[in-house]
Scaffold this motif. Structure first.
Motif, PDB file in Angstrom:
ATOM      1  N   ALA A  94     -66.012  54.327   4.720  1.00  0.00           N
ATOM      2  CA  ALA A  94     -65.631  53.909   6.071  1.00  0.00           C
ATOM      3  C   ALA A  94     -66.726  53.088   6.731  1.00  0.00           C
ATOM      4  N   ASN A  95     -67.980  53.491   6.544  1.00  0.00           N
ATOM      5  CA  ASN A  95     -69.075  52.784   7.193  1.00  0.00           C
ATOM      6  C   ASN A  95     -69.396  51.457   6.524  1.00  0.00           C
ATOM      7  N   VAL A  96     -69.172  51.368   5.225  1.00  0.00           N
ATOM      8  CA  VAL A  96     -69.437  50.123   4.509  1.00  0.00           C
ATOM      9  C   VAL A  96     -68.327  49.104   4.747  1.00  0.00           C
ATOM     10  N   ALA A  97     -67.086  49.584   4.845  1.00  0.00           N
ATOM     11  CA  ALA A  97     -65.920  48.686   4.892  1.00  0.00           C
ATOM     12  C   ALA A  97     -65.995  47.676   6.023  1.00  0.00           C
ATOM     13  N   LEU A 151     -67.717  42.318  23.370  1.00  0.00           N
ATOM     14  CA  LEU A 151     -68.294  42.173  24.704  1.00  0.00           C
ATOM     15  C   LEU A 151     -68.212  40.738  25.183  1.00  0.00           C
ATOM     16  N   GLY A 152     -68.438  40.545  26.469  1.00  0.00           N
ATOM     17  CA  GLY A 152     -68.332  39.218  27.054  1.00  0.00           C
ATOM     18  C   GLY A 152     -69.337  38.229  26.508  1.00  0.00           C
ATOM     19  N   ASP A 153     -70.463  38.718  25.973  1.00  0.00           N
ATOM     20  CA  ASP A 153     -71.479  37.818  25.432  1.00  0.00           C
ATOM     21  C   ASP A 153     -71.244  37.487  23.966  1.00  0.00           C
ATOM     22  N   GLY A 154     -70.110  37.947  23.410  1.00  0.00           N
ATOM     23  CA  GLY A 154     -69.765  37.609  22.029  1.00  0.00           C
ATOM     24  C   GLY A 154     -70.102  38.674  21.017  1.00  0.00           C
ATOM     25  N   GLN A 155     -70.898  39.674  21.386  1.00  0.00           N
ATOM     26  CA  GLN A 155     -71.199  40.741  20.446  1.00  0.00           C
ATOM     27  C   GLN A 155     -69.919  41.515  20.114  1.00  0.00           C
ATOM     28  N   ARG A 156     -69.819  41.957  18.868  1.00  0.00           N
ATOM     29  CA  ARG A 156     -68.649  42.738  18.497  1.00  0.00           C
ATOM     30  C   ARG A 156     -69.036  43.854  17.545  1.00  0.00           C
ATOM     31  N   LEU A 157     -68.196  44.867  17.490  1.00  0.00           N
ATOM     32  CA  LEU A 157     -68.395  46.009  16.609  1.00  0.00           C
ATOM     33  C   LEU A 157     -67.047  46.395  16.034  1.00  0.00           C
ATOM     34  N   LEU A 158     -66.995  46.580  14.719  1.00  0.00           N
ATOM     35  CA  LEU A 158     -65.772  46.977  14.048  1.00  0.00           C
ATOM     36  C   LEU A 158     -65.801  48.472  13.744  1.00  0.00           C
ATOM     37  N   ALA A 159     -64.610  49.042  13.574  1.00  0.00           N
ATOM     38  CA  ALA A 159     -64.500  50.451  13.223  1.00  0.00           C
ATOM     39  C   ALA A 159     -63.420  50.641  12.173  1.00  0.00           C
ATOM     40  N   PHE A 160     -63.709  51.455  11.185  1.00  0.00           N
ATOM     41  CA  PHE A 160     -62.714  51.816  10.171  1.00  0.00           C
ATOM     42  C   PHE A 160     -61.870  52.982  10.674  1.00  0.00           C
ATOM     43  N   ASN A 161     -62.516  53.983  11.270  1.00  0.00           N
ATOM     44  CA  ASN A 161     -61.810  55.165  11.780  1.00  0.00           C
ATOM     45  C   ASN A 161     -61.632  55.142  13.293  1.00  0.00           C
ATOM     46  N   ASP A 162     -62.731  55.003  14.019  1.00  0.00           N
ATOM     47  CA  ASP A 162     -62.625  55.073  15.472  1.00  0.00           C
ATOM     48  C   ASP A 162     -63.817  54.456  16.179  1.00  0.00           C
ATOM     49  N   LEU A 163     -63.566  54.065  17.408  1.00  0.00           N
ATOM     50  CA  LEU A 163     -64.589  53.595  18.335  1.00  0.00           C
ATOM     51  C   LEU A 163     -64.781  54.633  19.426  1.00  0.00           C
ATOM     52  N   PHE A 164     -66.016  54.781  19.876  1.00  0.00           N
ATOM     53  CA  PHE A 164     -66.298  55.608  21.051  1.00  0.00           C
ATOM     54  C   PHE A 164     -66.937  54.717  22.096  1.00  0.00           C
TER      55      PHE A 164
END
Length: 306
Positions: A94-97, A151-164
């Motif tokens: 999940a963390n690698v994907a 985020l508004g500045d273009g940063q992004r984060l992906l999640a396989f299972n969930d975001l908090f």
């Protein structure tokens, strides 16, 4: 065209203790002083090391093999020409994907006695066949929907299972939530956003709690939400929302799609974060004024299956 195989490994409990205490002897002293059996740590470590050695032999398919520890994956440069093999617990896949893009990802179970292996369909002895099928263009894949926070500045984060999305510590998270044409100020323990793959995990615990409390108070509980792994929608729930003169608890859950995204604007002067899949050290800062847009990602994980 693949140029190399990237083998992602993880530290065992014993190896992490040795890093912490410098020697295996000191690690043993710490574990036994805590009243635990050190033999289990040694057996787990030995089983994992033997599985990795066997897997490396299986991966002799004519391409270079680069071994990378999980801790380095967030900063590892994937060029799109790697075939990725992850050997460890389900959480490792999940963390690698979310970092490998569209590259095929082969999950290998090093210890079936300890790990469920939902995301680990191959044993070390079977990994060679899976890799060869991919190299020959005959691989079978499961395309798993990911979640995205931007985020508004273009940063992004992906999640396989969930975001908090919430506060780093055990204090109330304060934010403005917008969804489905409505919005409200909220104070809660944070917002959980789940993919289909993650809906049987953290999200299910929210429904388990709601079900038990509803039954204990004489109500009739509803059914937990079910999402398919490939389904292009996410489920969000607000954790422990608090009602006051300045906060509401009407928008506490729903389904996020490409057309109906979830938007949160932070009201936290400090300590606001967004992290994914339980990896708190890999996060986006979500301080006052930051706006996060949550939606299904265009990127999907490409898991190799039998």
């Amino acid at each position: 065209m693949f140029e190399k195989v990237v083998l992602v490994t993880r530290k065992t409990r014993l190896s992490e203790l040795v890093v912490r205490f410098n020697t295996k002897k000191q690690a043993k002293f710490y574990v036994e002083r805590a009243g635990q059996d050190f033999t289990g740590f040694e057996e787990e470590d030995d089983t994992y090391r033997r599985a990795v050695d066997a897997l490396r032999a299986q991966l002799d398919v004519g391409l270079p093999v680069q071994q990378v520890d999980r801790s380095l994956v967030p900063t590892f440069l994937f060029t799109g020409k790697e075939l990725v093999v992850a050997v460890g617990q389900d959480g490792l896949v999940a963390n690698v994907a979310k970092y490998v893009g569209a590259q095929p990802l082969v999950g290998v179970n090093p210890d079936p006695e300890r790990f469920d292996g939902v995301l680990l369909p191959f044993l070390p002895a079977k990994a060679r066949g899976a890799v060869l099928r991919v190299l020959e263009g005959k691989g079978n894949f499961r395309h798993v929907q990911l979640a995205e926070a931007r985020l508004g500045d273009g940063q992004r984060l992906l999640a396989f299972n969930d975001l908090f999305i919430g506060a780093r510590t055990h204090v109330s998270a304060r934010y403005q939530l917008r969804f489905g044409g409505r919005e409200e100020a909220q104070s809660s323990s944070g917002v959980l956003v789940s993919t289909g793959a993650g809906s049987s995990g953290w999200l299910s615990s929210v429904f388990a709690l709601a079900r038990a409390l509803t039954q204990q108070t004489g109500g009739v509980p509803g059914q937990p939400w079910q999402l398919g792994w490939e389904e292009a929608r996410l489920a969000f729930v607000v954790r422990e929302p608090f009602v006051s003169r300045h906060s509401r608890a009407d928008l506490v859950g729903g389904f996020v799609t490409e057309q109906d995204e979830l938007v949160l604007e932070s009201r936290m002067p400090q300590g606001g974060v967004i992290f994914s899949d339980g990896m708190e050290e890999d996060f986006l800062t979500f301080g006052a004024g930051a706006t996060a847009r949550i939606r299904p990602s265009e990127q999907r994980a490409r898991l190799v299956v039998p």
